[in-house]
Structures are given as structure tokens and as C-alpha cells.
Design an enzyme around this catalytic site. Structure first.
Site, PDB file in Angstrom:
ATOM      1  N   ASP A 151      42.589 -23.031  10.851  1.00  0.00           N
ATOM      2  CA  ASP A 151      43.250 -23.855  11.773  1.00  0.00           C
ATOM      3  C   ASP A 151      42.968 -25.471  11.568  1.00  0.00           C
ATOM      4  N   CYS A 210      64.903 -12.747   7.735  1.00  0.00           N
ATOM      5  CA  CYS A 210      65.582 -12.712   9.232  1.00  0.00           C
ATOM      6  C   CYS A 210      67.067 -12.380   9.039  1.00  0.00           C
ATOM      7  N   CYS A 213      69.630 -11.996  12.384  1.00  0.00           N
ATOM      8  CA  CYS A 213      68.977 -11.614  13.491  1.00  0.00           C
ATOM      9  C   CYS A 213      68.417 -12.930  14.345  1.00  0.00           C
ATOM     10  N   CYS A 216      64.394 -13.343  18.613  1.00  0.00           N
ATOM     11  CA  CYS A 216      63.200 -13.859  19.159  1.00  0.00           C
ATOM     12  C   CYS A 216      63.606 -15.160  19.978  1.00  0.00           C
ATOM     13  N   CYS A 236      56.701 -24.204  24.977  1.00  0.00           N
ATOM     14  CA  CYS A 236      56.166 -22.824  24.522  1.00  0.00           C
ATOM     15  C   CYS A 236      55.174 -22.400  25.449  1.00  0.00           C
ATOM     16  N   CYS A 263      51.340 -16.227  24.314  1.00  0.00           N
ATOM     17  CA  CYS A 263      52.506 -15.471  24.552  1.00  0.00           C
ATOM     18  C   CYS A 263      52.883 -14.618  23.349  1.00  0.00           C
ATOM     19  N   CYS A 266      58.182 -13.629  21.300  1.00  0.00           N
ATOM     20  CA  CYS A 266      58.896 -13.714  19.987  1.00  0.00           C
ATOM     21  C   CYS A 266      58.547 -12.782  18.963  1.00  0.00           C
ATOM     22  N   CYS A 270      60.467  -8.811  17.539  1.00  0.00           N
ATOM     23  CA  CYS A 270      60.858  -8.832  16.110  1.00  0.00           C
ATOM     24  C   CYS A 270      60.891  -7.372  15.473  1.00  0.00           C
TER      25      CYS A 270
HETATM   26  C1  B12 Z   1      49.340 -26.186  16.689  1.00  0.00           C
HETATM   27  C2  B12 Z   1      49.498 -24.766  16.374  1.00  0.00           C
HETATM   28  C3  B12 Z   1      50.086 -24.042  17.723  1.00  0.00           C
HETATM   29  C4  B12 Z   1      50.919 -24.646  18.678  1.00  0.00           C
HETATM   30  C5  B12 Z   1      52.192 -25.048  18.019  1.00  0.00           C
HETATM   31  C6  B12 Z   1      52.818 -23.822  17.298  1.00  0.00           C
HETATM   32  C7  B12 Z   1      53.762 -24.524  16.188  1.00  0.00           C
HETATM   33  N1  B12 Z   1      54.851 -23.553  16.011  1.00  0.00           N
HETATM   34  O1  B12 Z   1      53.590 -25.384  15.786  1.00  0.00           O
HETATM   35  C8  B12 Z   1      50.821 -23.435  19.745  1.00  0.00           C
HETATM   36  C9  B12 Z   1      49.783 -23.639  20.878  1.00  0.00           C
HETATM   37  C10 B12 Z   1      52.224 -23.648  20.775  1.00  0.00           C
HETATM   38  C11 B12 Z   1      50.724 -22.328  18.806  1.00  0.00           C
HETATM   39  C12 B12 Z   1      51.134 -21.113  19.341  1.00  0.00           C
HETATM   40  C13 B12 Z   1      50.709 -19.925  18.503  1.00  0.00           C
HETATM   41  N2  B12 Z   1      50.065 -19.885  17.325  1.00  0.00           N
HETATM   42 CO1  B12 Z   1      49.404 -21.330  16.658  1.00  0.00          CO
HETATM   43  N3  B12 Z   1      48.814 -22.780  15.319  1.00  0.00           N
HETATM   44  C14 B12 Z   1      48.660 -24.046  15.464  1.00  0.00           C
HETATM   45  C15 B12 Z   1      48.316 -24.628  14.418  1.00  0.00           C
HETATM   46  C16 B12 Z   1      46.841 -25.125  14.525  1.00  0.00           C
HETATM   47  C17 B12 Z   1      49.119 -25.914  13.576  1.00  0.00           C
HETATM   48  C18 B12 Z   1      50.467 -25.424  13.534  1.00  0.00           C
HETATM   49  C19 B12 Z   1      51.250 -26.836  13.044  1.00  0.00           C
HETATM   50  O2  B12 Z   1      50.751 -27.369  12.366  1.00  0.00           O
HETATM   51  N4  B12 Z   1      52.610 -27.000  13.574  1.00  0.00           N
HETATM   52  C20 B12 Z   1      53.515 -28.020  13.365  1.00  0.00           C
HETATM   53  C21 B12 Z   1      54.686 -27.312  13.246  1.00  0.00           C
HETATM   54  C22 B12 Z   1      55.847 -28.490  12.969  1.00  0.00           C
HETATM   55  O3  B12 Z   1      54.921 -26.616  12.336  1.00  0.00           O
HETATM   56  P1  B12 Z   1      55.578 -25.020  12.348  1.00  0.00           P
HETATM   57  O4  B12 Z   1      55.950 -24.801  13.526  1.00  0.00           O
HETATM   58  O5  B12 Z   1      54.672 -24.085  11.564  1.00  0.00           O
HETATM   59  O6  B12 Z   1      56.879 -25.495  11.391  1.00  0.00           O
HETATM   60  C23 B12 Z   1      56.836 -25.366  10.207  1.00  0.00           C
HETATM   61  C24 B12 Z   1      58.130 -24.306   9.931  1.00  0.00           C
HETATM   62  O7  B12 Z   1      58.594 -23.791  10.689  1.00  0.00           O
HETATM   63  C25 B12 Z   1      59.153 -25.182   8.919  1.00  0.00           C
HETATM   64  N5  B12 Z   1      60.197 -25.816   9.879  1.00  0.00           N
HETATM   65  C26 B12 Z   1      60.211 -26.066  11.150  1.00  0.00           C
HETATM   66  N6  B12 Z   1      61.480 -26.669  11.499  1.00  0.00           N
HETATM   67  C27 B12 Z   1      62.347 -26.484  10.261  1.00  0.00           C
HETATM   68  C28 B12 Z   1      63.521 -26.679  10.320  1.00  0.00           C
HETATM   69  C29 B12 Z   1      64.082 -26.783   8.711  1.00  0.00           C
HETATM   70  C30 B12 Z   1      65.311 -27.201   8.416  1.00  0.00           C
HETATM   71  C31 B12 Z   1      63.146 -26.226   7.845  1.00  0.00           C
HETATM   72  C32 B12 Z   1      63.479 -26.265   6.249  1.00  0.00           C
HETATM   73  C33 B12 Z   1      61.711 -25.867   7.999  1.00  0.00           C
HETATM   74  C34 B12 Z   1      61.306 -26.010   9.034  1.00  0.00           C
HETATM   75  O8  B12 Z   1      58.389 -26.376   8.633  1.00  0.00           O
HETATM   76  C35 B12 Z   1      57.216 -26.714   9.786  1.00  0.00           C
HETATM   77  C36 B12 Z   1      56.324 -27.632   8.868  1.00  0.00           C
HETATM   78  O9  B12 Z   1      56.875 -29.169   8.901  1.00  0.00           O
HETATM   79  C37 B12 Z   1      48.203 -23.493  13.282  1.00  0.00           C
HETATM   80  C38 B12 Z   1      47.009 -23.394  12.180  1.00  0.00           C
HETATM   81  C39 B12 Z   1      47.527 -24.534  11.128  1.00  0.00           C
HETATM   82  N7  B12 Z   1      46.460 -25.227  10.806  1.00  0.00           N
HETATM   83  O10 B12 Z   1      48.506 -24.329  10.619  1.00  0.00           O
HETATM   84  C40 B12 Z   1      48.175 -22.100  14.211  1.00  0.00           C
HETATM   85  C41 B12 Z   1      48.947 -20.797  13.783  1.00  0.00           C
HETATM   86  C42 B12 Z   1      50.369 -21.184  13.295  1.00  0.00           C
HETATM   87  N8  B12 Z   1      49.108 -20.338  15.101  1.00  0.00           N
HETATM   88  C43 B12 Z   1      48.903 -19.059  15.136  1.00  0.00           C
HETATM   89  C44 B12 Z   1      49.186 -18.001  16.011  1.00  0.00           C
HETATM   90  C45 B12 Z   1      48.631 -16.524  15.869  1.00  0.00           C
HETATM   91  C46 B12 Z   1      49.957 -18.496  17.120  1.00  0.00           C
HETATM   92  C47 B12 Z   1      50.449 -17.582  18.464  1.00  0.00           C
HETATM   93  C48 B12 Z   1      51.043 -16.383  18.028  1.00  0.00           C
HETATM   94  C49 B12 Z   1      49.365 -17.426  19.522  1.00  0.00           C
HETATM   95  C50 B12 Z   1      49.705 -16.658  20.800  1.00  0.00           C
HETATM   96  N9  B12 Z   1      50.171 -15.339  20.629  1.00  0.00           N
HETATM   97  O11 B12 Z   1      49.866 -17.249  21.693  1.00  0.00           O
HETATM   98  C51 B12 Z   1      51.342 -18.586  18.931  1.00  0.00           C
HETATM   99  C52 B12 Z   1      52.986 -18.230  18.378  1.00  0.00           C
HETATM  100  C53 B12 Z   1      53.954 -19.277  18.953  1.00  0.00           C
HETATM  101  C54 B12 Z   1      54.970 -19.564  17.894  1.00  0.00           C
HETATM  102  N10 B12 Z   1      56.263 -18.892  18.124  1.00  0.00           N
HETATM  103  O12 B12 Z   1      54.720 -20.395  17.084  1.00  0.00           O
HETATM  104  C55 B12 Z   1      48.847 -18.454  13.664  1.00  0.00           C
HETATM  105  C56 B12 Z   1      50.004 -18.038  13.156  1.00  0.00           C
HETATM  106  C57 B12 Z   1      49.906 -16.736  12.239  1.00  0.00           C
HETATM  107  C58 B12 Z   1      51.427 -16.258  11.762  1.00  0.00           C
HETATM  108  N11 B12 Z   1      51.458 -15.070  11.546  1.00  0.00           N
HETATM  109  O13 B12 Z   1      52.283 -17.278  11.445  1.00  0.00           O
HETATM  110  C59 B12 Z   1      48.224 -19.730  12.964  1.00  0.00           C
HETATM  111  C60 B12 Z   1      48.605 -19.797  11.427  1.00  0.00           C
HETATM  112  C61 B12 Z   1      46.702 -19.891  13.298  1.00  0.00           C
HETATM  113  C62 B12 Z   1      45.948 -18.938  12.075  1.00  0.00           C
HETATM  114  N12 B12 Z   1      44.981 -19.673  11.589  1.00  0.00           N
HETATM  115  O14 B12 Z   1      46.129 -17.837  12.010  1.00  0.00           O
HETATM  116  N13 B12 Z   1      50.108 -22.802  17.865  1.00  0.00           N
HETATM  117  S1  SF4 Z   2      63.189 -11.840  15.746  1.00  0.00           S
HETATM  118 FE1  SF4 Z   2      62.028 -11.597  13.804  1.00  0.00          FE
HETATM  119  S2  SF4 Z   2      63.541 -11.046  12.312  1.00  0.00           S
HETATM  120 FE2  SF4 Z   2      64.663 -11.631  14.249  1.00  0.00          FE
HETATM  121  S3  SF4 Z   2      65.013 -13.833  13.812  1.00  0.00           S
HETATM  122 FE3  SF4 Z   2      63.237 -13.860  14.996  1.00  0.00          FE
HETATM  123  S4  SF4 Z   2      61.378 -13.931  13.317  1.00  0.00           S
HETATM  124 FE4  SF4 Z   2      63.516 -13.359  12.520  1.00  0.00          FE
HETATM  125  S1  SF4 Z   3      58.586 -16.465  23.103  1.00  0.00           S
HETATM  126 FE1  SF4 Z   3      57.431 -17.643  21.298  1.00  0.00          FE
HETATM  127  S2  SF4 Z   3      58.129 -19.562  21.388  1.00  0.00           S
HETATM  128 FE2  SF4 Z   3      58.956 -18.590  23.246  1.00  0.00          FE
HETATM  129  S3  SF4 Z   3      57.232 -19.467  24.904  1.00  0.00           S
HETATM  130 FE3  SF4 Z   3      56.502 -17.261  23.951  1.00  0.00          FE
HETATM  131  S4  SF4 Z   3      55.194 -17.856  22.014  1.00  0.00           S
HETATM  132 FE4  SF4 Z   3      56.401 -19.706  22.762  1.00  0.00          FE
END
Ligand code: B12
Ligand code: SF4
Ligand code: SF4
Length: 370
Positions: A151, A210, A213, A216, A236, A263, A266, A270
Site C-alpha cells: 500500500d 470483463c 458485463c 458492479c 465509495c 464494502c 462490487c 462479480c
Molecule cells: C487509496 C486506496 C483505496 C481507496 C481508493 C480506491 C481506488 N479505486 O482508487 C478506497 C479507500 C476507496 C479503497 C477501497 C478499496 N480497496 Co484499496 N487501495 C488504495 C491504495 C492504497 C491506492 C489506490 C490508488 O492509488 N488509487 C488511485 C486510482 C486512480 O487508481 P485506481 O482506482 O486503481 O485506478 C487505476 C485503474 O483503474 C486505471 N484507470 C482508472 N480509470 C481509467 C480510465 C481509463 C480510460 C483507463 C485506460 C484506465 C483507468 O488507472 C488508474 C490508475 O491511474 C491501494 C494500494 C496501492 N498503493 O496501490 C489499495 C488497494 C487498491 N485496495 C485494495 C482493496 C482490497 C480495497 C477494497 C476491496 C477494500 C474494501 N473491501 O473495502 C476496496 C475496493 C473498492 C474499489 N472498488 O476499488 C487492494 C486491491 C486488491 C485488488 N484485488 O485489486 C489494494 C491494491 C491494496 C493491497 N495492497 O492489496 N482503496
Molecule cells: S462485475 Fe466483474 S466482470 Fe463484471 S464488469 Fe464488474 S469487474 Fe468486470
Molecule cells: S460497490 Fe464498490 S465502488 Fe461501490 S461503494 Fe462498494 S466498494 Fe465502493
């Protein structure tokens, strides 16, 4: 001839208890280009640490190459944390409508940060021993360097996981593996080892499965998935219950349901998690009382009990005030008037945030005014 080092490193990761391991080169991947706009539009909410910049003013997490110029590759490890308990969206949960929901990842005996970091350090040691045994470090740039993170590193782990072949980034933004689903913790080891010369390195991204689908996106109660793969963290429930301090915006409270920490919706909906296997790591087994916890218990919890129950648990992150606030919101959302006497007491609580939410909850249950 050199042995197949990436495969040997994957074996080291398996020996340390990881389910998956892959290696990605350090690059400015196209997914990272969306990150500055994500921050600029405030989608990270109050998570200020995500705004950290290097001395040139660029966001640290957007370019690992600038922040850690010595790093050539990222070894990405993943471990399954799924347990046998039903999903939050399962029919059986209807019976638990007056109990809370702590997210699957936080039921564990040990905080995943520690459990994963411990294993990463073991991988580092295993790889070091392997390279020693080989007698040369042909791929290292200067001194051989490793740095492990869970993280807290200056990188977006999921992007590197994708390019290491661990899985694809789903529309819910989670890394999904075709065989294991998405109940995966990630851990990364930055290294000066350069694998570019190895054809076998999994530098190709895992293919997106995906398809059409959108389950989520449709299931998210707060419409936090604003576009496929793009999350507005401010909406979120995971952010609101874990990271957000103080008051929860009134318009979001009803949609939070009975979530008191994190939460899973999502991921629960899946299709790739329908047959997700169960973890073999004992530290991710659920602690007693944390699956469907009693809401009164949480709402009235005292500091000593909080420290004792959640010692070594990720739940500490919400702090006692946040957890009690969340439990109060969940009581309101249960629609169950049996909580009224407890809520009445909490309206006078010394924690002003808990008291304000309790007044709102009373009004929501039709037993008082806001
Ligand atoms: C901050 C953070 C959160 C925040 C923000 C989440 C988020 N989606 O950003 C909050 C508190 C909401 C959160 C929630 C959760 N988190 Co979290 N979180 C983090 C953390 C510390 C940083 C994530 C980050 O940098 N986000 C920044 C955004 C911009 O990145 P992103 O959402 O991943 O988006 C990338 C892609 O989706 C893509 N993308 C996005 N939009 C678009 C659009 C286009 C056109 C394209 C091409 C690409 C693209 O590019 C983005 C990067 O620039 C990471 C650990 C780490 N250092 O990476 C853990 C991490 C992502 N979290 C994790 C987990 C387990 C969770 C939860 C499941 C926990 C829970 N049950 O509540 C939820 C899941 C919610 C969700 N749907 O994401 C795991 C994910 C494991 C996995 N299988 O993916 C991580 C990796 C921690 C770990 N070490 O295991 N989290
Ligand atoms: S529910 Fe799972 S398979 Fe369907 S769009 Fe979301 S992440 Fe992809
Ligand atoms: S369903 Fe996923 S994106 Fe929506 S509030 Fe819950 S963790 Fe966040």
C-alpha cells in the site's frame, strides 16, 4: 546459460506463501496517465497522501521511474484472502438485516499489511539466496536493491499487477485473476534487477475479461464507479467508512446500508468471484464476532474494548469514533426501531460526531428530529 530467473523468483514467492507472482518493468504505463486528472478533480477526497509530489512537482505515484530511478522492475505478489463465509449480497444476509457488515478483508487475525509484508521480506531473502547461489548478479544495475511495499509505496499497485500478468483491472477497478477472482491482496518488491533480456517475463498485460458485463457498476449503491475502471472515492462506501473523518454527507448515509467498515458489493456481484477458492493462509481466517457484528456492540464500544478487539486489525484505521459513527448510520438504515433506546442515549454522547449521527438516525427511524 542463465537459469529462467523469473520462474525461479515465482517459486520463491510460492515458497513464501503467495498464490501469484509476476514481474513488470518500470514504465509510465498508459493507465498512469489518468491519475493526475483523477487527483486534480478531487476524486481522492481527503486522502491527502495521494497528492504527494516529487521535487519537480509531479505526482509521485504517477511515475515510479522518477521517484525510484534505481528500480528496473517490480515483482508483484498476490495472496488470496477469501474465506468460506457468504457474500454480503447473499440471500442469507437478509436474516442479518439488523447486523453490520465488516468487509471480508478486515475479518483477519492479522492486519494484511503485516501479513503480506512479512511474506515479501521472505521473498526478498529467498531471491537473495538464489542469486548468491547462482554466483553472479548479471541483471542488477549497480548494487542489487530490493524494497518491499504493501500500500505505502510510490506506485499504483494495481497497474503494476496488470502488467505483471496477475490479472486485469476490472470495471470495479479491482485486479481480477481468471482462476482466483479478486479476493487478492497485492504486495510489491521494487528491484534493480532488469529482466528486459528475458523473453519469458510477463510484461504483457493480462487480457481484460470483463467483456460486456456491467454488474458492479449497476450494483454499487452510491454510483461510485463513475466510468468503467474509474472510481470516485468520495462516493465509495469503503472510503466513507474507513478513510473519511468527521461527518458523512447526509445524502450518502442512506445508501451506505449496514456497512460499518469497507464494502464488498462490487466484488460480491462479480461473476469471476462466483467460484473463488478459499485461502490457505491461516491468518486470514475470520475472527470471532466480526462477520455480521452486532450494531449495538459497535455503537457503544469503549476505547479499551476497541483496542483489545481490534489489536492488529485493519479496522483500527477507522478509529473508534468512525466505527461508532458507521454503526449508528447502519442502525438507521436497518429500519429497525429496536435501536431507538440505544440511539436515544447516543444523542447525548460526548463524541459530537456520534451524537449528530444518532440524532439523524432517530429522525430516520421516525423517532426524533434532525
Ligand atoms: C487509496 C486506496 C483505496 C481507496 C481508493 C480506491 C481506488 N479505486 O482508487 C478506497 C479507500 C476507496 C479503497 C477501497 C478499496 N480497496 Co484499496 N487501495 C488504495 C491504495 C492504497 C491506492 C489506490 C490508488 O492509488 N488509487 C488511485 C486510482 C486512480 O487508481 P485506481 O482506482 O486503481 O485506478 C487505476 C485503474 O483503474 C486505471 N484507470 C482508472 N480509470 C481509467 C480510465 C481509463 C480510460 C483507463 C485506460 C484506465 C483507468 O488507472 C488508474 C490508475 O491511474 C491501494 C494500494 C496501492 N498503493 O496501490 C489499495 C488497494 C487498491 N485496495 C485494495 C482493496 C482490497 C480495497 C477494497 C476491496 C477494500 C474494501 N473491501 O473495502 C476496496 C475496493 C473498492 C474499489 N472498488 O476499488 C487492494 C486491491 C486488491 C485488488 N484485488 O485489486 C489494494 C491494491 C491494496 C493491497 N495492497 O492489496 N482503496
Ligand atoms: S462485475 Fe466483474 S466482470 Fe463484471 S464488469 Fe464488474 S469487474 Fe468486470
Ligand atoms: S460497490 Fe464498490 S465502488 Fe461501490 S461503494 Fe462498494 S466498494 Fe465502493
Amino acid at each position: 546459460m542463465l537459469p529462467d530467473l523469473p520462474t525461479r523468483i515465482q517459486e520463491c514467492a510460492r515458497d513464501a506463501g503467495f498464490d501469484l507472482c509476476g514481474i513488470a518493468p518500470v514504465r509510465d504505463f498508459r493507465e498512469l496517465q489518468v491519475f493526475p486528472a483523477w487527483i486534480a478533480t478531487g476524486k481522492h477526497g481527503e486522502m491527502k497522501y495521494m497528492e504527494a509530489c516529487d521535487e519537480t512537482g509531479d505526482l509521485k505515484r504517477a511515475s515510479l521511474a522518477r521517484v525510484a530511478p534505481w528500480a528496473r522492475s517490480v515483482i508483484v505478489c498476490a495472496i488470496n484472502y477469501n474465506t468460506r463465509h457468504p457474500y454480503s449480497t447473499a440471500q442469507t444476509q437478509i436474516e442479518n438485516a439488523d447486523r453490520g457488515w465488516i468487509s471480508r478483508y478486515a475479518w483477519s487475525h492479522e492486519d494484511y499489511h503485516e501479513a503480506v509484508l512479512r511474506r515479501l521480506q521472505q521473498v526478498e531473502a529467498n531471491v537473495g539466496a538464489l542469486l548468491d547461489a547462482l554466483g553472479n548478479w548479471p541483471l542488477a544495475t549497480g548494487n542489487l536493491h530490493f524494497r518491499s511495499y504493501v500500500d505505502t509505496g510510490p506506485l499504483i499497485e494495481r497497474v503494476y499487477a496488470k502488467y505483471a500478468g496477475i490479472g486485469w483491472i476490472g470495471k470495479n477497478t479491482c485486479i481480477i485473476n481468471q482462476k482466483l477472482g479478486s479476493w487478492l491482496f497485492l504486495g510489491v518488491i521494487l528491484t534493480s534487477l532488469d529482466f528486459a533480456v528475458y523473453q519469458q517475463t510477463a510484461s504483457l498485460p493480462a487480457p481484460d475479461r470483463c467483456g460486456t458485463c456491467t454488474r458492479c457498476i449497476a450494483a454499487c449503491p452510491t454510483q461510485a464507479i463513475v466510468a468503467p475502471g474509474e472510481l470516485d472515492a468520495r462516493l465509495c462506501i469503503s472510503y466513507l467508512t474507513i478513510e473519511k473523518r468527521g461527518e458523512i454527507p447526509g445524502d450518502l448515509r442512506p445508501a451506505m446500508g449496514r456497512h460499518v467498515f469497507g464494502c464488498d458489493i462490487c466484488q460480491d456481484v462479480c461473476p469471476w468471484n462466483r467460484k473463488a477458492p478459499v485461502t490457505s493462509a491461516p491468518e486470514f481466517e475470520a475472527r470471532e464476532g466480526l462477520v455480521n457484528p452486532a450494531l449495538e456492540w459497535l455503537a457503544e464500544m469503549q476505547p479499551d474494548e476497541f483496542r483489545q478487539v481490534f489489536r492488529g486489525s485493519p479496522v483500527r484505521r477507522a478509529k473508534l469514533s468512525g466505527l461508532r459513527r458507521n454503526a449508528v448510520i447502519a442502525m438507521a438504515n436497518s429500519g429497525n426501531k429496536k435501536f431507538v433506546p440505544t440511539l436515544k442515549k447516543l444523542c447525548e454522547d460526548s463524541d459530537a460526531v456520534v451524537a449528530e449521527h444518532a440524532r439523524w438516525a432517530m429522525a430516520t427511524l421516525g423517532s426524533g428530529s434532525v
